[in-house]
Scaffold this motif. Structure first.
Motif, PDB file in Angstrom:
ATOM      1  N   TYR A 138       5.240  -8.337   6.292  1.00 37.72           N
ATOM      2  CA  TYR A 138       6.563  -7.767   6.030  1.00 37.72           C
ATOM      3  C   TYR A 138       6.561  -6.263   6.261  1.00 37.72           C
ATOM      4  CZ  TYR A 138       4.590  -6.363   1.534  1.00 37.72           C
ATOM      5  OH  TYR A 138       3.801  -5.810   0.562  1.00 37.72           O
ATOM      6  N   VAL A 139       7.752  -5.735   6.480  1.00 31.41           N
ATOM      7  CA  VAL A 139       8.006  -4.301   6.566  1.00 31.41           C
ATOM      8  C   VAL A 139       9.274  -4.029   5.764  1.00 31.41           C
ATOM      9  CG1 VAL A 139       6.890  -3.977   8.807  1.00 31.41           C
ATOM     10  CG2 VAL A 139       9.311  -4.530   8.715  1.00 31.41           C
ATOM     11  N   GLY A 140       9.419  -2.807   5.321  1.00 32.65           N
ATOM     12  CA  GLY A 140      10.604  -2.499   4.531  1.00 32.65           C
ATOM     13  C   GLY A 140      10.842  -1.011   4.386  1.00 32.65           C
ATOM     14  N   VAL A 141      11.793  -0.713   3.536  1.00 30.31           N
ATOM     15  CA  VAL A 141      12.138   0.658   3.169  1.00 30.31           C
ATOM     16  C   VAL A 141      12.290   0.686   1.663  1.00 30.31           C
ATOM     17  CG1 VAL A 141      13.857   2.503   3.388  1.00 30.31           C
ATOM     18  CG2 VAL A 141      13.340   1.045   5.353  1.00 30.31           C
TER      19      VAL A 141
ATOM     20  N   PRO B  59       6.997   0.622   3.397  1.00 26.56           N
ATOM     21  CA  PRO B  59       5.918  -0.333   3.118  1.00 26.56           C
ATOM     22  C   PRO B  59       5.654  -1.286   4.289  1.00 26.56           C
ATOM     23  CG  PRO B  59       7.883  -0.889   1.862  1.00 26.56           C
ATOM     24  CD  PRO B  59       8.173   0.394   2.576  1.00 26.56           C
ATOM     25  N   ILE B  60       4.375  -1.532   4.501  1.00 27.71           N
ATOM     26  CA  ILE B  60       3.899  -2.487   5.488  1.00 27.71           C
ATOM     27  C   ILE B  60       2.892  -3.354   4.750  1.00 27.71           C
ATOM     28  CG2 ILE B  60       2.674  -2.790   7.673  1.00 27.71           C
ATOM     29  CD1 ILE B  60       3.381   0.263   8.129  1.00 27.71           C
ATOM     30  N   GLY B  61       3.082  -4.674   4.768  1.00 31.10           N
ATOM     31  CA  GLY B  61       2.180  -5.501   3.976  1.00 31.10           C
ATOM     32  C   GLY B  61       1.883  -6.850   4.571  1.00 31.10           C
TER      33      GLY B  61
ATOM     34  N   TYR C 271      15.024 -12.040   4.819  1.00 32.92           N
ATOM     35  CA  TYR C 271      15.428 -10.719   4.365  1.00 32.92           C
ATOM     36  C   TYR C 271      15.343 -10.705   2.842  1.00 32.92           C
ATOM     37  CZ  TYR C 271      17.141 -10.461   9.104  1.00 32.92           C
ATOM     38  OH  TYR C 271      17.211 -10.479  10.473  1.00 32.92           O
ATOM     39  N   PHE C 272      14.824  -9.608   2.281  1.00 30.14           N
ATOM     40  CA  PHE C 272      14.630  -9.560   0.845  1.00 30.14           C
ATOM     41  C   PHE C 272      15.034  -8.214   0.262  1.00 30.14           C
ATOM     42  CE2 PHE C 272      10.682  -7.925   2.616  1.00 30.14           C
ATOM     43  CZ  PHE C 272      10.385  -6.846   1.792  1.00 30.14           C
ATOM     44  N   VAL C 273      15.285  -8.208  -1.036  1.00 28.62           N
ATOM     45  CA  VAL C 273      15.470  -6.993  -1.820  1.00 28.62           C
ATOM     46  C   VAL C 273      14.477  -7.049  -2.971  1.00 28.62           C
ATOM     47  CG1 VAL C 273      17.887  -6.657  -1.210  1.00 28.62           C
ATOM     48  CG2 VAL C 273      17.316  -7.991  -3.229  1.00 28.62           C
ATOM     49  N   ALA C 274      14.099  -5.888  -3.470  1.00 28.87           N
ATOM     50  CA  ALA C 274      13.114  -5.833  -4.548  1.00 28.87           C
ATOM     51  C   ALA C 274      13.382  -4.634  -5.443  1.00 28.87           C
ATOM     52  CB  ALA C 274      11.701  -5.757  -3.982  1.00 28.87           C
ATOM     53  N   ILE C 275      12.977  -4.783  -6.696  1.00 28.46           N
ATOM     54  CA  ILE C 275      13.053  -3.695  -7.673  1.00 28.46           C
ATOM     55  C   ILE C 275      11.627  -3.406  -8.155  1.00 28.46           C
ATOM     56  CG2 ILE C 275      13.974  -2.945  -9.912  1.00 28.46           C
ATOM     57  CD1 ILE C 275      16.141  -3.360  -7.814  1.00 28.46           C
ATOM     58  N   PRO C 276      11.009  -2.329  -7.654  1.00 27.09           N
ATOM     59  CA  PRO C 276       9.694  -1.931  -8.150  1.00 27.09           C
ATOM     60  C   PRO C 276       9.841  -1.039  -9.387  1.00 27.09           C
ATOM     61  CG  PRO C 276      10.238  -0.714  -6.153  1.00 27.09           C
ATOM     62  CD  PRO C 276      11.388  -1.622  -6.444  1.00 27.09           C
ATOM     63  N   LEU C 277       8.919  -1.203 -10.327  1.00 30.62           N
ATOM     64  CA  LEU C 277       8.916  -0.427 -11.575  1.00 30.62           C
ATOM     65  C   LEU C 277       7.569   0.288 -11.711  1.00 30.62           C
ATOM     66  CD1 LEU C 277      10.450  -3.284 -13.742  1.00 30.62           C
ATOM     67  CD2 LEU C 277      11.667  -1.296 -12.828  1.00 30.62           C
ATOM     68  N   PRO C 278       7.353   1.376 -10.953  1.00 28.28           N
ATOM     69  CA  PRO C 278       6.043   2.028 -10.936  1.00 28.28           C
ATOM     70  C   PRO C 278       5.721   2.780 -12.227  1.00 28.28           C
ATOM     71  CG  PRO C 278       7.602   3.278  -9.620  1.00 28.28           C
ATOM     72  CD  PRO C 278       8.312   2.028 -10.059  1.00 28.28           C
ATOM     73  N   ALA C 279       4.459   2.673 -12.637  1.00 31.90           N
ATOM     74  CA  ALA C 279       3.901   3.468 -13.740  1.00 31.90           C
ATOM     75  C   ALA C 279       2.677   4.179 -13.171  1.00 31.90           C
ATOM     76  CB  ALA C 279       3.516   2.575 -14.905  1.00 31.90           C
ATOM     77  N   ARG C 280       2.653   5.510 -13.251  1.00 28.42           N
ATOM     78  CA  ARG C 280       1.563   6.284 -12.664  1.00 28.42           C
ATOM     79  C   ARG C 280       0.918   7.192 -13.703  1.00 28.42           C
ATOM     80  NH1 ARG C 280       2.663   2.885  -9.670  1.00 28.42           N
ATOM     81  NH2 ARG C 280       3.171   3.033  -7.455  1.00 28.42           N
ATOM     82  N   PHE C 281      -0.400   7.384 -13.515  1.00 25.80           N
ATOM     83  CA  PHE C 281      -1.207   8.160 -14.455  1.00 25.80           C
ATOM     84  C   PHE C 281      -2.183   9.022 -13.670  1.00 25.80           C
ATOM     85  CE2 PHE C 281      -0.429   3.767 -15.811  1.00 25.80           C
ATOM     86  CZ  PHE C 281       0.440   3.992 -16.858  1.00 25.80           C
ATOM     87  N   GLY C 282      -2.844   9.950 -14.377  1.00 23.46           N
ATOM     88  CA  GLY C 282      -3.956  10.699 -13.807  1.00 23.46           C
ATOM     89  C   GLY C 282      -3.593  11.956 -13.061  1.00 23.46           C
TER      90      GLY C 282
ATOM     91  N   PHE D 222      14.352   0.938  -5.390  1.00 27.89           N
ATOM     92  CA  PHE D 222      15.065  -0.127  -4.700  1.00 27.89           C
ATOM     93  C   PHE D 222      14.436  -0.292  -3.331  1.00 27.89           C
ATOM     94  CE2 PHE D 222      18.298  -1.575  -1.681  1.00 27.89           C
ATOM     95  CZ  PHE D 222      18.624  -2.792  -2.268  1.00 27.89           C
ATOM     96  N   GLN D 223      14.063  -1.525  -2.994  1.00 33.78           N
ATOM     97  CA  GLN D 223      13.417  -1.818  -1.730  1.00 33.78           C
ATOM     98  C   GLN D 223      14.152  -2.944  -1.010  1.00 33.78           C
ATOM     99  OE1 GLN D 223       9.231  -2.652  -2.109  1.00 33.78           O
ATOM    100  NE2 GLN D 223       9.070  -3.517  -0.079  1.00 33.78           N
ATOM    101  N   PHE D 224      14.219  -2.859   0.292  1.00 35.15           N
ATOM    102  CA  PHE D 224      14.715  -3.974   1.090  1.00 35.15           C
ATOM    103  C   PHE D 224      13.844  -4.080   2.331  1.00 35.15           C
ATOM    104  CE2 PHE D 224      17.156  -0.277   2.334  1.00 35.15           C
ATOM    105  CZ  PHE D 224      17.148  -0.326   3.721  1.00 35.15           C
ATOM    106  N   GLY D 225      13.790  -5.281   2.899  1.00 36.02           N
ATOM    107  CA  GLY D 225      12.947  -5.450   4.058  1.00 36.02           C
ATOM    108  C   GLY D 225      13.076  -6.808   4.688  1.00 36.02           C
ATOM    109  N   ILE D 226      12.161  -7.060   5.617  1.00 33.97           N
ATOM    110  CA  ILE D 226      12.137  -8.307   6.357  1.00 33.97           C
ATOM    111  C   ILE D 226      10.705  -8.842   6.347  1.00 33.97           C
ATOM    112  CG2 ILE D 226      11.845  -7.067   8.542  1.00 33.97           C
ATOM    113  CD1 ILE D 226      13.421  -9.281   9.912  1.00 33.97           C
ATOM    114  N   SER D 227      10.577 -10.129   6.073  1.00 38.29           N
ATOM    115  CA  SER D 227       9.256 -10.766   6.131  1.00 38.29           C
ATOM    116  C   SER D 227       9.266 -11.786   7.257  1.00 38.29           C
ATOM    117  CB  SER D 227       8.919 -11.421   4.784  1.00 38.29           C
ATOM    118  OG  SER D 227       9.815 -12.461   4.494  1.00 38.29           O
ATOM    119  N   PHE D 228       8.101 -11.998   7.820  1.00 39.96           N
ATOM    120  CA  PHE D 228       7.992 -12.898   8.960  1.00 39.96           C
ATOM    121  C   PHE D 228       6.694 -13.671   8.911  1.00 39.96           C
ATOM    122  CE2 PHE D 228       7.142  -8.473   9.726  1.00 39.96           C
ATOM    123  CZ  PHE D 228       5.824  -8.458  10.155  1.00 39.96           C
TER     124      PHE D 228
END
Length: 173
Positions: free
Chosen positions: A38-41, A66-68, A145-156, A167-173
């Motif tokens: 998949y790829v997205g924004v 994102p590229i995954g 085609y997909f949408v996603a809600i990431p909830l990042p928690a970062r430390f350090g 907010f993320q959207f993209g295409i998977s294949f």
């Protein structure tokens, strides 16, 4: 027709029906492991910390690309690995300011929903976790085609802990 001929014809039709049904059923089965890409924004929307609230689009604009790859072990669980370069643009310049390595586990929730539990390792020196809730909004034969809600928690990295929403959207294949 004689009874023997009828029985032969009936047995032949029955055998043909059973075999053709089995072949058709096998053609629609997915084999595992199943690999998808998949790829997205991704647009970070807001992040919260003890230093205050930071919103995207205010003083600068940050976007990730994102590229995954997903490796599904079964129709319920899989592994995912993602790389996300983030670009930050201000009124005076733009640059890649961070790259995120994002491995994780995938859990299919049904009805096109997937949960991704990701670890996060950033080139900025930060680390953490990112729960992601994903929904396929349109599925075609060759892609989804997909949408996603990431909830990042970062430390350090001698910085305050941050928690955010994106907010993320993209295409998977």
């Amino acid at each position: 027709m004689k009874t023997k001929q009828r029985k032969k014809i009936l047995c032949t039709i029955l055998l043909y029906t059973i075999l053709s049904t089995t072949v058709i059923a096998q053609q629609h089965q997915t084999t595992y492991p199943k690999v998808t890409g998949y790829v997205g924004v991704i647009h970070p929307i807001v992040s919260f910390s003890t230093d205050g609230t930071h919103t995207n689009f205010k003083d600068s604009y940050v976007v990730g690309l994102p590229i995954g790859i997903n490796i599904w072990k079964s129709d319920k669980i899989g592994f995912s690995s993602e790389i996300v370069p983030f670009i930050k643009a201000t009124s005076t310049n733009s640059k890649v300011n961070n790259v995120l390595f994002h491995p994780g586990i995938l859990v299919a929730l049904g009805d096109g929903f997937t949960f991704a539990g990701r670890l996060a390792f950033e080139t900025s020196g930060r680390y953490g976790i990112t729960p992601v809730f994903n929904k396929v909004i349109k599925k075609n034969k060759a892609c989804s085609y997909f949408v996603a809600i990431p909830l990042p928690a970062r430390f350090g990295n001698d910085q305050s802990s941050t928690y955010g929403i994106g907010f993320q959207f993209g295409i998977s294949f």
